[in-house]
Design an enzyme around this catalytic site. Structure first.
Site, PDB file in Angstrom:
ATOM      1  N   LYS A  14       0.754  -0.832   0.126  1.00 27.01           N
ATOM      2  CA  LYS A  14      -0.211  -0.382   0.161  1.00 27.01           C
ATOM      3  C   LYS A  14       0.781   1.217   0.048  1.00 27.01           C
ATOM      4  O   LYS A  14       0.904   1.957  -1.195  1.00 27.01           O
ATOM      5  CB  LYS A  14      -1.155  -0.088   1.265  1.00 27.01           C
ATOM      6  CG  LYS A  14      -2.046  -1.551   1.519  1.00 27.01           C
ATOM      7  CD  LYS A  14      -3.067  -1.304   2.405  1.00 27.01           C
ATOM      8  CE  LYS A  14      -2.190  -1.518   3.932  1.00 27.01           C
ATOM      9  NZ  LYS A  14      -1.696  -2.932   4.268  1.00 27.01           N
ATOM     10  N   ARG A  89     -10.199   0.145   8.931  1.00 28.18           N
ATOM     11  CA  ARG A  89      -9.763  -0.921   8.316  1.00 28.18           C
ATOM     12  C   ARG A  89     -10.575  -2.080   9.680  1.00 28.18           C
ATOM     13  O   ARG A  89     -10.260  -2.303  10.019  1.00 28.18           O
ATOM     14  CB  ARG A  89      -8.560  -0.824   9.358  1.00 28.18           C
ATOM     15  CG  ARG A  89      -6.524  -1.373   8.058  1.00 28.18           C
ATOM     16  CD  ARG A  89      -6.297  -0.675   9.545  1.00 28.18           C
ATOM     17  NE  ARG A  89      -5.168  -1.851   9.667  1.00 28.18           N
ATOM     18  CZ  ARG A  89      -3.665  -1.494   8.979  1.00 28.18           C
ATOM     19  NH1 ARG A  89      -3.303  -0.028   8.557  1.00 28.18           N
ATOM     20  NH2 ARG A  89      -2.966  -2.426   9.182  1.00 28.18           N
ATOM     21  N   ARG A 128      12.049  -6.517   5.354  1.00 31.34           N
ATOM     22  CA  ARG A 128      12.418  -4.903   5.811  1.00 31.34           C
ATOM     23  C   ARG A 128      12.647  -4.677   7.713  1.00 31.34           C
ATOM     24  O   ARG A 128      12.775  -4.442   7.742  1.00 31.34           O
ATOM     25  CB  ARG A 128      10.740  -4.462   5.943  1.00 31.34           C
ATOM     26  CG  ARG A 128      11.442  -2.670   5.423  1.00 31.34           C
ATOM     27  CD  ARG A 128       9.841  -2.179   5.519  1.00 31.34           C
ATOM     28  NE  ARG A 128       8.579  -2.708   6.507  1.00 31.34           N
ATOM     29  CZ  ARG A 128       7.240  -2.656   6.793  1.00 31.34           C
ATOM     30  NH1 ARG A 128       6.546  -1.189   5.417  1.00 31.34           N
ATOM     31  NH2 ARG A 128       6.130  -2.938   6.619  1.00 31.34           N
ATOM     32  N   ARG A 134      11.005  -1.340  13.041  1.00 32.38           N
ATOM     33  CA  ARG A 134       9.796  -1.389  12.770  1.00 32.38           C
ATOM     34  C   ARG A 134       9.992  -2.087  14.047  1.00 32.38           C
ATOM     35  O   ARG A 134       9.505  -3.666  13.331  1.00 32.38           O
ATOM     36  CB  ARG A 134       8.948  -1.669  11.863  1.00 32.38           C
ATOM     37  CG  ARG A 134       8.470   0.142  11.008  1.00 32.38           C
ATOM     38  CD  ARG A 134       8.103  -0.161   9.741  1.00 32.38           C
ATOM     39  NE  ARG A 134       5.965  -0.988  10.543  1.00 32.38           N
ATOM     40  CZ  ARG A 134       5.233  -0.942   9.684  1.00 32.38           C
ATOM     41  NH1 ARG A 134       5.416  -0.149   8.818  1.00 32.38           N
ATOM     42  NH2 ARG A 134       3.609  -1.528  10.001  1.00 32.38           N
ATOM     43  N   ARG A 146      -1.148  -9.791  12.580  1.00 29.88           N
ATOM     44  CA  ARG A 146      -1.256  -8.534  12.215  1.00 29.88           C
ATOM     45  C   ARG A 146      -2.143  -9.110  10.755  1.00 29.88           C
ATOM     46  O   ARG A 146      -3.270  -8.423  11.089  1.00 29.88           O
ATOM     47  CB  ARG A 146      -0.492  -7.913  11.509  1.00 29.88           C
ATOM     48  CG  ARG A 146       0.727  -6.763  12.685  1.00 29.88           C
ATOM     49  CD  ARG A 146       1.991  -6.738  12.478  1.00 29.88           C
ATOM     50  NE  ARG A 146       1.964  -5.439  10.710  1.00 29.88           N
ATOM     51  CZ  ARG A 146       3.131  -5.261  10.565  1.00 29.88           C
ATOM     52  NH1 ARG A 146       4.042  -6.440  10.722  1.00 29.88           N
ATOM     53  NH2 ARG A 146       3.392  -4.284   9.347  1.00 29.88           N
TER      54      ARG A 146
END
Ligand code: AP5
Ligand code: MG
Length: 190
Positions: A14, A89, A128, A134, A146
């Site tokens: 996204k 969401r 990542r 993160r 998640r």
């Protein structure tokens, strides 16, 4: 005016795609995840609250998220349109967004889902996580949580937007450029 919701599981691309589309279509990109991360960096009260959820891979409560999003839209009165990335969401967020936009005589033009399999997404996020800082990218259990949050709370929005004839799916697997091309074709055809 064109207002897009970019929809998809964690890691679906996204944010990556929004950064190209915003330039191409002259839109303001609003990522609620990025806004929360800015609050965390600035150590605001909202940041402290959001961090306690985000570190576990849980959704932040609806009302604080909705208030933050609406505030961000209000900061951009000259916008030609918006890309909403990672918002809504939940069904409560989708309903709040529709009401909020209607008051401004705006609406969602289309909701576009980037589709990809969990295993590919987990690979992308763990990769990542090695450099992003993160915490929610660094642990497979948190990533799976998640996905679980997505499956239980966010996936029902497919039906919500399908009922409004606004739901579109795009294959989210391929090179970044290939996916940008697919999205561009779709947006031009709206
Ligand atoms: P948020 O920041 O929105 O994270 P997310 O949706 O879980 O996932 P990402 O942003 O990581 O995925 P993305 O789809 O943007 O993919 P990206 O382009 O980055 O939310 C974080 C947290 O904030 C939530 O868990 C929640 O706690 C809270 N939150 C946020 N919004 C909320 C809301 N509305 N309500 C409640 N809570 C909320 O790409 C991922 C990686 O893949 C990158 O490394 C990228 O380089 C790579 N990549 C992208 N495309 C490709 C490709 N085609 N091929 C190979 N690699 C690719
Ligand atoms: Mg993102």
């Amino acid at each position: 005016m064109i207002n897009l919701v970019l929809f998809g599981k964690p890691g679906a691309g996204k944010g990556t795609q929004a950064s190209f589309l915003k330039a191409q279509f002259n839109l303001i990109h609003i990522s609620t995840g990025d806004l929360f991360r800015n609050h965390i960096s600035n150590q605001t009260d909202l940041g402290k609250l959001a961090k306690s959820y985000m570190d576990q891979g849980d959704l932040v409560p609806d009302q604080v998220t909705i208030d933050m999003l609406e505030n961000e839209v209000d900061q951009n009165p000259q916008a030609k349109g918006f890309i909403f990335d990672g918002f809504p969401r939940t069904e409560a967020q989708a309903e709040a967004l529709d009401l909020f936009l209607a008051k401004k005589e705006m609406n969602i033009s289309a909701t576009i889902a980037l589709e990809a399999d969990d295993e590919i997404l987990i690979e992308r996020l763990l990769e990542r996580g090695k450099s992003s800082g993160r915490t929610d990218d660094q642990d497979e259990d948190k990533i799976r949580n998640r996905f679980e949050e997505y499956n239980t709370k966010t996936a029902p929005l497919r039906a919500y937007y399908t009922n409004q004839n606004k739901f579109h799916s795009v294959n989210g697997i391929g090179t970044i450029e290939e996916i940008t091309t697919r999205l561009t074709h779709l947006i031009n055809s709206l």
